[in-house]
Design an enzyme around this catalytic site. Sequence first.
Site, PDB file in Angstrom:
ATOM      1  N   ASN A  65     -46.466  64.111  86.261  1.00  0.00           N
ATOM      2  CA  ASN A  65     -45.223  64.601  85.384  1.00  0.00           C
ATOM      3  C   ASN A  65     -44.856  63.486  84.308  1.00  0.00           C
ATOM      4  OD1 ASN A  65     -44.460  66.850  87.109  1.00  0.00           O
ATOM      5  ND2 ASN A  65     -43.841  65.594  88.822  1.00  0.00           N
ATOM      6  N   HIS A 151     -35.624  73.736  93.960  1.00  0.00           N
ATOM      7  CA  HIS A 151     -36.540  72.583  94.468  1.00  0.00           C
ATOM      8  C   HIS A 151     -35.965  72.312  95.929  1.00  0.00           C
ATOM      9  CE1 HIS A 151     -37.933  68.556  94.974  1.00  0.00           C
ATOM     10  NE2 HIS A 151     -38.909  68.787  94.178  1.00  0.00           N
ATOM     11  N   GLU A 193     -31.699  75.182  88.247  1.00  0.00           N
ATOM     12  CA  GLU A 193     -32.514  74.088  87.431  1.00  0.00           C
ATOM     13  C   GLU A 193     -32.477  74.429  85.831  1.00  0.00           C
ATOM     14  OE1 GLU A 193     -36.315  73.348  89.298  1.00  0.00           O
ATOM     15  OE2 GLU A 193     -35.520  73.823  91.203  1.00  0.00           O
ATOM     16  N   SER A 197     -39.847  74.074  88.063  1.00  0.00           N
ATOM     17  CA  SER A 197     -40.917  73.132  88.320  1.00  0.00           C
ATOM     18  C   SER A 197     -42.320  74.197  88.446  1.00  0.00           C
ATOM     19  CB  SER A 197     -40.753  72.304  89.083  1.00  0.00           C
ATOM     20  OG  SER A 197     -40.667  72.749  90.445  1.00  0.00           O
ATOM     21  N   ASP A 222     -29.971  70.805  87.732  1.00  0.00           N
ATOM     22  CA  ASP A 222     -31.171  70.078  87.847  1.00  0.00           C
ATOM     23  C   ASP A 222     -31.797  69.816  86.677  1.00  0.00           C
ATOM     24  OD1 ASP A 222     -33.329  68.624  88.728  1.00  0.00           O
ATOM     25  OD2 ASP A 222     -33.273  69.144  90.700  1.00  0.00           O
ATOM     26  N   HIS A 225     -36.790  68.816  84.796  1.00  0.00           N
ATOM     27  CA  HIS A 225     -37.966  68.955  83.911  1.00  0.00           C
ATOM     28  C   HIS A 225     -37.562  69.364  82.493  1.00  0.00           C
ATOM     29  CE1 HIS A 225     -41.176  69.277  87.261  1.00  0.00           C
ATOM     30  NE2 HIS A 225     -40.109  69.687  87.965  1.00  0.00           N
ATOM     31  N   LYS A 256     -39.961  61.323  86.038  1.00  0.00           N
ATOM     32  CA  LYS A 256     -40.917  62.303  85.090  1.00  0.00           C
ATOM     33  C   LYS A 256     -41.003  61.806  83.745  1.00  0.00           C
ATOM     34  CE  LYS A 256     -40.582  66.251  88.294  1.00  0.00           C
ATOM     35  NZ  LYS A 256     -40.087  65.292  89.499  1.00  0.00           N
TER      36      LYS A 256
END
Length: 411
Positions: A65, A151, A193, A197, A222, A225, A256
């Site tokens: 990541n 997640h 998110e 992911s 979240d 990413h 990440k």
Amino acid sequence: MQRWLEDQARVRSRRGIVRQAAVRDGAAGPAPAHSAPSAPSAPSAPFVPGAGRRTARPVLDLASNDYLGLSTDPRLKAAAAGAIDRYGTGARASRVVTGTLPVHDELEAELCRLTGMPAALAFSSGYAANLGVLTALGGPRTLLLRDEHSHASLVDAARLSRSPVEVFPHGDLAALQAMLAARTQPRAVVVVESIYSVLGDAADLAETARLCAEHDALLVVDEAHGIGVAGGGRGAVHAAGLAGAGQVVLTATLSKALGAQGGAVLGSGALRRHLVNTARSFIFDTGLAPAAAAAAAEACRIIADEPQLAGLVLSNAAVLAQTCAVPQAAGAVQSVPAGGPGNAAAIAEELEAEGVLVGCFRPPSVPDGISRLRLTARADLTAEETRRAAELVAARLALTLPAAQAAEAVQ
């Protein structure tokens, strides 16, 4: 108990979902020269890698990541080394005792500068940050609604929150609106998110935030990413014009795109004060190590000052998607269907032997049960390196998958 453990190991092996923490030395090396892969042997058999397997072979890493390649950047190394010289190797205590250091204040200020959020609180991991915020906001009188593709850290946090929990279908805002309208609890928290992911798709943050405002609900996003990739690196919340919005909270990992370790919750000053006093994964945990905090702070400065890095990630993501003939996902992660779990793991092993590391997502990590290769675009790779690696992936998929699956995943 021992017999049960052995039985469980046999079940995992039979299903092709054995995982190992293989030891790898060093960072990603140069891209391998493209060559046609040899015919696979027994591709449908479950892959069980050797425990503690160590390899020093240079590889091109499309599995980690480290989206911007900052984990090995000399500027982050220097910041981490300087923090060790000044503060030592650990924070030595909980942050509500003696564990809060000036470097933590520096990190939180840089996170706010990057994301546009008014206040931040750093945790020892992104997992701890998600646990902290949802358990601190939850309770019997708070309805918690989360996207079904959330997640694992958000799933666990919801379970620990003591809240009534409802799960809405992935990205289904009509279902979310109906749940919000029917709620009887005085408070509600919606959890999504920014970029998911596994599938790599993005949430409609603007519309989700509008629904939350309409129904007096708090939105927790979240951004694991999103930060470093979306919105010129400032994240999807910032790109959606929601930075600083009163009903929006974001969580982040520092491991990440920021190339370090740790996590954070960003929101209002009142939220930060509440977390310091109530978040168990903050109060009863040793503070984030100074080296990680300093490295993440330096990464924030780099991302804010060099937005072109995020552009490089997205341009290489386009190369991966085009070469593997899949729709381009919103962020760095490009998801490629790879058949059953044993088959996907075998492909990943064969690609590693050819010098390309890819992620292998199998049940229960995949929300829809479809095993995938997860290819991660990186800013520190050239377009040519990315293309050559993706060609190896596509060629291996074409050889390994049954004809029907190959047509779906490659053509």
